[in-house]
Design a protein around this motif. Structure first.
Motif, PDB file in Angstrom:
ATOM      1  N   UNK A 135      39.339  38.781  29.149  1.00 49.81           N
ATOM      2  CA  UNK A 135      40.284  39.775  28.494  1.00 49.81           C
ATOM      3  C   UNK A 135      39.507  41.124  28.138  1.00 49.81           C
ATOM      4  N   UNK A 136      40.319  42.121  28.619  1.00 50.97           N
ATOM      5  CA  UNK A 136      39.989  43.510  28.158  1.00 50.97           C
ATOM      6  C   UNK A 136      38.741  44.059  28.973  1.00 50.97           C
ATOM      7  N   UNK A 137      38.505  43.454  30.197  1.00 57.06           N
ATOM      8  CA  UNK A 137      37.622  43.752  31.354  1.00 57.06           C
ATOM      9  C   UNK A 137      38.043  43.828  32.556  1.00 57.06           C
ATOM     10  N   UNK A 138      37.619  44.854  33.177  1.00 54.47           N
ATOM     11  CA  UNK A 138      38.314  45.004  34.595  1.00 54.47           C
ATOM     12  C   UNK A 138      37.798  43.893  35.339  1.00 54.47           C
ATOM     13  N   UNK A 139      38.842  43.212  36.219  1.00 64.41           N
ATOM     14  CA  UNK A 139      38.599  42.134  37.270  1.00 64.41           C
ATOM     15  C   UNK A 139      38.911  42.972  38.585  1.00 64.41           C
ATOM     16  N   UNK A 140      37.750  42.679  39.567  1.00 71.79           N
ATOM     17  CA  UNK A 140      37.942  43.186  41.016  1.00 71.79           C
ATOM     18  C   UNK A 140      37.721  42.063  41.874  1.00 71.79           C
ATOM     19  N   UNK A 141      38.617  41.982  43.070  1.00 69.85           N
ATOM     20  CA  UNK A 141      38.464  41.142  44.146  1.00 69.85           C
ATOM     21  C   UNK A 141      38.293  42.275  44.973  1.00 69.85           C
ATOM     22  N   UNK A 142      37.465  41.639  46.192  1.00 71.98           N
ATOM     23  CA  UNK A 142      37.142  42.541  47.368  1.00 71.98           C
ATOM     24  C   UNK A 142      37.575  41.612  48.703  1.00 71.98           C
ATOM     25  N   UNK A 143      37.896  42.387  49.405  1.00 72.96           N
ATOM     26  CA  UNK A 143      38.106  41.693  50.789  1.00 72.96           C
ATOM     27  C   UNK A 143      37.847  42.633  51.796  1.00 72.96           C
ATOM     28  N   UNK A 144      37.568  41.846  52.988  1.00 71.25           N
ATOM     29  CA  UNK A 144      37.272  42.881  54.240  1.00 71.25           C
ATOM     30  C   UNK A 144      37.637  42.215  55.380  1.00 71.25           C
ATOM     31  N   UNK A 145      38.196  42.835  56.498  1.00 68.39           N
ATOM     32  CA  UNK A 145      38.951  42.232  57.931  1.00 68.39           C
ATOM     33  C   UNK A 145      38.735  43.226  58.902  1.00 68.39           C
TER      34      UNK A 145
END
Length: 743
Positions: A288-298
């Motif tokens: 909560x309150x912190x940026x979550x990042x998801x990274x994908x590459x194709x």
């Protein structure tokens, strides 16, 4: 339906978009709550897929006046096609329903129109969820429903359709099964793997849009009792799929079958995900309150990737880019709010080309809370570990060399700005507390002084930190997680994977089931482990470069013990069993780390090679001098990938010492004494290549007779002394008891 046991939730979305634009939808529930006043509060997120601008306006009705309020937030668009053709879009809305009733059941209903034009001829649709409102005896909370969703538009060439893997995650760790909804038609030549929740074909599927309505149902994996508000209760047997499910969630989606393409090889026209992309069904963590990042590459060698399609929460953003080699990547960013706390957020994604799209991958993002502690330090909580970071600037004069956790054998690390520690929920002196509806895990950072110090000018530091989770999340399902399947993708090898299992015997056919983890073992017991590689290529070879043990699931833990290193067997008890070129079966005698450690995890580094390559890492085998290793040949071998299995939980043997019963009869223990295998020692103290050996101490018959006689004499003397002091102590205890009674 059992009396008072179920909430039947039928939600219809009356959209304002043009007709024939509905692509499907999904509902994800927050953990439901029963309030003290007897009312129930159910909060859920509703995602709808469709065409055009997706200006969705959802409305809900409730039968018999049971629902006292609907608190509905604004519906926001989460993603849309970037081509300008308005081919797909998705929205998400949040609704909280409060229900107050003394009736045995209550129902909400609705209906909607219209499905996108499809080969099934379907028009009207309904969204449905059904929840058991009994309190579970295992979690002491209401059941948490399965979590699922899909991207807006699924597209597959006719000659390339093989399967669509669906997300079916249960926060309670229940068994989830999928089935076609009984109130909808089943498209021809499609089948469903109910246990794996995978859509497959049973013949050639026709070109066009096919629509699907599936029901996801969860069943407890252990015997539980459900208790209801009226005081009644029911018993549910473990894994009884013939009984009423704890929750039902309806998933609706469409699949467009496209005309055939010249090649179905993954990475040719259909994009393939690269190894930096999360695997399907992974559980990720956000705070909560912190940026979550998801990274994908194709990448697709014969097609251009122009976008990634994302099914995710409100207020997420994505950044898409393509490099000069045609590799496309996307970064999805999202900051959870306090209202998202303890939410399980489904996220699905595909890589898009004009001709087709990649496979759909889905993950679950669990939202936890960051606790702010003394000195501007924060702790990030996930279901299997805590990570604490202390800002150095907030505590001037702090000496990081004199700080420790509850268990000083667990080390802290630092950089120029922070002092950091990472630990699992069962190591480093972390304490467990039951706080009613929550489970708390606590640890501390403390300063310490050297034994010979007379004075000190260092500041005293005592910083407590903790993580707490609602019991309904079944945290034990995570920190005792059985890890088995690992999937990777590389351009020269396509998609490949590994399974890492513990087996019950040397036949390597009877594996330890997931629910039996952590695996209980005794010291010196033989452990059978096996690694199996699967690849899209017809001829590959598996090479295990290293295997090491750690006391937790962090393979970077500085406390470790090498079992295999640089392809060489390091532990003398390791025995490799014959197997084919894609398997590696081995055994090792169980050991534990010295100190207060009761668990061991095994992490191995594995590589796939072309078997006919004489210069691959597989061909080099054991390297006593790693500096002589040849450089990796492009296309000849994969990179090294780490896979982990465990934990092994050590159970103590019976006391091996002799015991005397009430009749002064000496009884001998039936079990051998437990032996702790020490961790590796420094090179100057090792002998025979670092292997521990039992030295032969008795070299002649004369010395054998002498030592044996001395041993027997000592045993007799010891028995006499034990008997004498036992009688003396019993007499003293008797006198003390008499004196105490007389006083």
């Amino acid at each position: 339906m059992e009396a008072g046991a179920h909430l039947l939730l039928l939600v219809a979305v009356l959209g304002t978009t043009s007709a024939l634009s509905f692509y499907g939808d999904s509902i994800s529930f927050m953990p439901p709550q029963r309030k003290k006043d007897g009312t129930f509060r159910v909060t859920f997120h509703h995602r709808q897929n469709g065409r055009s601008s997706c200006r969705d306006q959802s409305s809900f009705t409730c039968d018999r006046g049971i629902c006292t309020s609907f608190n509905k937030s604004s519906v926001l668009q989460t993603d849309q096609g970037g081509t300008g053709q308005g081919r797909w879009c998705q929205t998400e809305g949040l609704t909280t329903v409060t229900m107050s009733t003394n009736k045995t059941s209550f129902t909400l209903r609705g209906s909607g129109c219209c499905w996108v034009s499809n080969v099934n001829g379907n028009t009207n649709w309904t969204t449905q969820a059904e929840l058991d409102l009994g309190t579970r005896s295992d979690s002491h909370a209401l059941d948490s429903c399965p979590v699922t969703t899909t991207v807006s538009s699924l597209r597959v060439p006719q000659n390339c359709f093989s399967r669509v893997r669906l997300l079916a995650h249960d926060p309670d760790g229940d068994n989830v099964r999928c089935r076609f909804s009984s109130d909808a038609s089943v498209p021809s030549n499609f089948t469903l793997d109910k246990a794996a929740c995978t859509l497959m074909s049973s013949g050639e599927v026709s070109v066009g849009v096919h629509v699907f309505e599936l029901m996801l149902e969860d069943f407890s994996t252990k015997n539980i009792t459900l208790t209801y508000a009226d005081g009644s209760s029911v018993f549910r047997e473990a894994a009884d799929t013939n009984s009423q499910p704890l929750c039902k969630v309806k998933l609706q989606f469409s699949v467009e079958i496209l005309p055939p393409v010249p090649s179905c090889e993954v990475g040719h026209v259909q994009p393939m995900f690269l190894s930096t992309t999360p695997s399907h069904s992974d559980v990720l963590h956000a705070t909560v309150g912190q940026t979550f990042q998801l990274y994908a590459q194709a990448q697709a060698h014969h097609a251009s990737i122009h976008d990634f399609q994302i099914s995710g929460p409100q207020n997420m953003s994505k950044v898409f880019k393509v490099d000069e080699n045609g590799k496309a990547e996307v970064t999805v960013s999202w900051m959870p709010q306090h209202s998202d706390l303890y939410r399980f957020v489904p996220v699905c994604f595909t890589a898009e080309t004009n001709e087709t799209q990649s496979e759909m991958r889905c993950v679950v993002v669990m939202v936890t809370q960051a606790s702010v502690i003394q000195g501007k330090a924060t702790v990030e909580c996930s279901p299997n570990k805590m990570t604490v970071a202390l800002n150095k600037a907030s505590m001037p004069g702090i000496d990081e060399n004199y700080l420790k956790l509850n268990d000083p054998s667990c080390s802290l690390t630092s950089n120029s700005t922070h002092i950091m520690g990472s630990m699992s929920l069962s190591t480093c002196g972390t304490r467990f507390e039951d706080k009613g509806d929550f489970i708390a895990f606590k640890n501390e950072i403390n300063s310490f002084e050297l034994p010979n110090e007379v004075i000190t000018r260092r500041r005293t530091v005592k910083i407590g930190f903790s993580c707490q989770f609602p019991k309904s999340l079944s945290i034990s399902n995570y920190y005792n997680l059985h890890k088995s399947d690992y999937i990777f993708t590389e351009s020269s090898f396509g998609s490949f994977g590994y399974t890492f299992e513990i087996f019950r015997d040397e036949n390597f056919t009877n594996k330890v089931e997931a629910k039996a983890y952590p695996v209980e073992v005794k010291l010196l017991e033989t452990i059978y482990m096996g690694i199996q590689a699967q690849s899209e290529l017809p001829d590959v070879k598996l090479f295990v470069e290293s295997c090491k043990a750690t006391p937790d699931d962090n393979p970077e833990n500085t406390l470790s013990y090498d079992i295999i290193k640089n392809g060489c067997l390091e532990d003398e008890t390791v025995r490799v069993h014959p197997s084919d070129q894609t398997s590696f079966n081995f055994e090792v005698q169980a050991f534990k780390f010295t100190g207060n450690y009761e668990q061991v995890y095994i992490t191995c580094s594995v590589i796939l090679c072309e078997p006919d390559s004489p210069f691959s890492r597989c061909a080099q085998g054991c390297l006593k001098n790693p500096s002589h290793r040849r450089r990796r040949g492009l296309g000849r071998e994969t990179g090294s990938h780490y896979i982990t299995q465990g934990p092994l939980q050590f159970v103590r043997s019976a006391d091996p010492s002799a015991a005397v019963d009430d009749n002064n009869v000496v009884k001998k223990s039936e079990e051998p004494p437990a032996v702790i295998i020490p961790p590796p020692v420094s090179p100057d103290t090792k002998s025979n290549g670092g292997r521990w050996e039992i030295k032969q101490l008795l070299n002649t018959n004369i010395s054998t007779i002498f030592f044996a006689s001395a041993f027997l004499v000592s045993v007799v003397v010891m028995a006499i002394l034990v008997r004498y002091f036992r009688k003396k102590r019993q007499e003293e205890d008797r006198n003390a008891l008499i004196v105490g009674w007389e006083n």
